[in-house]
Design a protein around this motif. Structure first.
Motif, PDB file in Angstrom:
ATOM      1  N   ASN A 121       0.834  -1.195   0.000  1.00 12.45           N
ATOM      2  CA  ASN A 121       0.000   0.000   0.000  1.00 12.45           C
ATOM      3  C   ASN A 121       0.873   1.252   0.000  1.00 12.45           C
ATOM      4  O   ASN A 121       0.632   2.193  -0.761  1.00 12.45           O
ATOM      5  N   GLN A 122       1.897   1.256   0.838  1.00  9.36           N
ATOM      6  CA  GLN A 122       2.766   2.427   0.956  1.00  9.36           C
ATOM      7  C   GLN A 122       3.565   2.674  -0.321  1.00  9.36           C
ATOM      8  O   GLN A 122       3.817   3.822  -0.676  1.00  9.36           O
ATOM      9  N   LEU A 138       1.066   4.406  -2.543  1.00  5.07           N
ATOM     10  CA  LEU A 138       0.679   5.667  -1.925  1.00  5.07           C
ATOM     11  C   LEU A 138       1.741   6.735  -2.188  1.00  5.07           C
ATOM     12  O   LEU A 138       1.450   7.810  -2.710  1.00  5.07           O
ATOM     13  N   TYR A 139       2.979   6.425  -1.843  1.00  4.33           N
ATOM     14  CA  TYR A 139       4.051   7.407  -1.985  1.00  4.33           C
ATOM     15  C   TYR A 139       4.358   7.709  -3.446  1.00  4.33           C
ATOM     16  O   TYR A 139       4.664   8.847  -3.793  1.00  4.33           O
ATOM     17  N   GLN A 145       1.601  10.040  -4.657  1.00  2.37           N
ATOM     18  CA  GLN A 145       1.813  11.364  -4.079  1.00  2.37           C
ATOM     19  C   GLN A 145       2.992  12.071  -4.744  1.00  2.37           C
ATOM     20  O   GLN A 145       2.919  13.265  -5.032  1.00  2.37           O
ATOM     21  N   SER A 183       8.920   5.448  -1.529  1.00  2.12           N
ATOM     22  CA  SER A 183       8.265   4.365  -2.256  1.00  2.12           C
ATOM     23  C   SER A 183       9.263   3.257  -2.576  1.00  2.12           C
ATOM     24  O   SER A 183       8.972   2.071  -2.417  1.00  2.12           O
ATOM     25  N   GLY A 207      -3.531   2.083  -2.150  1.00  2.00           N
ATOM     26  CA  GLY A 207      -2.420   3.019  -2.012  1.00  2.00           C
ATOM     27  C   GLY A 207      -2.485   4.144  -3.024  1.00  2.00           C
ATOM     28  O   GLY A 207      -2.343   5.316  -2.679  1.00  2.00           O
ATOM     29  N   LYS A 208      -2.724   3.792  -4.274  1.00  2.00           N
ATOM     30  CA  LYS A 208      -2.795   4.814  -5.328  1.00  2.00           C
ATOM     31  C   LYS A 208      -3.986   5.744  -5.099  1.00  2.00           C
ATOM     32  O   LYS A 208      -3.866   6.962  -5.233  1.00  2.00           O
ATOM     33  N   ALA A 245      -5.527   6.399  -2.222  1.00  2.00           N
ATOM     34  CA  ALA A 245      -5.241   7.236  -1.056  1.00  2.00           C
ATOM     35  C   ALA A 245      -4.213   8.308  -1.402  1.00  2.00           C
ATOM     36  O   ALA A 245      -4.316   9.449  -0.939  1.00  2.00           O
ATOM     37  N   GLY A 246      -3.232   7.964  -2.229  1.00  2.00           N
ATOM     38  CA  GLY A 246      -2.230   8.946  -2.655  1.00  2.00           C
ATOM     39  C   GLY A 246      -2.857  10.088  -3.425  1.00  2.00           C
ATOM     40  O   GLY A 246      -2.533  11.263  -3.202  1.00  2.00           O
ATOM     41  N   THR A 305      -5.111  12.155  -0.800  1.00  2.30           N
ATOM     42  CA  THR A 305      -4.354  12.966   0.156  1.00  2.30           C
ATOM     43  C   THR A 305      -3.643  14.126  -0.532  1.00  2.30           C
ATOM     44  O   THR A 305      -3.540  15.209   0.037  1.00  2.30           O
ATOM     45  N   ASP A 325       0.478  10.704   6.019  1.00  4.94           N
ATOM     46  CA  ASP A 325       1.583   9.758   5.912  1.00  4.94           C
ATOM     47  C   ASP A 325       2.187   9.456   7.287  1.00  4.94           C
ATOM     48  O   ASP A 325       2.554   8.311   7.563  1.00  4.94           O
TER      49      ASP A 325
END
Length: 140
Positions: free
Chosen positions: A10-11, A14-15, A18, A35, A68-69, A71-72, A75, A87
């Motif tokens: 997920n991270q 996410l990163y 972002q 990431s 993750g994507k 949420a990225g 956010t 984060d």
């Protein structure tokens, strides 16, 4: 271990999401690097799962990157400070979970060392994110 596998997957996304949406090049590059580090965690955890005779969760392979994507993207829409605060919350959850597992497993050398390494990386991410939030908030 599959919980950590899914969390780290997920991270990764996410990163990366972002990093593509943040206009500040330095913050973007830190998120991209974060990431990459999270991907190393995914690879190392997958290897440990296989070492113990398991297989990384297929559900995590499918759902975690999507979450993750998504949420990225969400956010990033609320600005850099809010993004970094989100984060930080995620990293703190990961650190708490790593600490709990470290206590439960004891000192199996390879797994113990891997979990500690991941915990330290998460702590370093949290510290950088918090420092950047403080810096950005002092500008306003």
């Amino acid at each position: 271990m599959n919980w950590f596998y899914s969390l780290e997957l997920n991270q990764v996304d996410l990163y990366m999401a972002q990093s593509k949406l943040v206009k500040d090049i330095y913050i973007s590059k830190v998120l991209e690097r974060s990431s990459f580090i999270e991907q190393q965690h995914v690879d190392n955890i997958a290897a440990q799962i296989k070492k113990f005779g398991g297989e990384p969760t297929m559900l995590g392979d499918i759902i975690s990157p999507i979450l993750g994507k998504t949420a990225g993207n969400i956010t990033a829409a609320f600005g850099v400070t809010s993004l970094l605060k989100a984060d930080i919350m995620l990293e703190k959850k990961a650190m708490s979970d790593y600490k709990d597992l470290i206590i439960k497993i004891g000192k199996d050398d390879e797994l113990f060392s891997l979990l500690w390494s991941n915990l330290i990386d998460e702590d370093l991410h949290t510290s950088w994110f918090a420092s950047k939030v403080e810096e950005l908030e002092s500008l306003h």
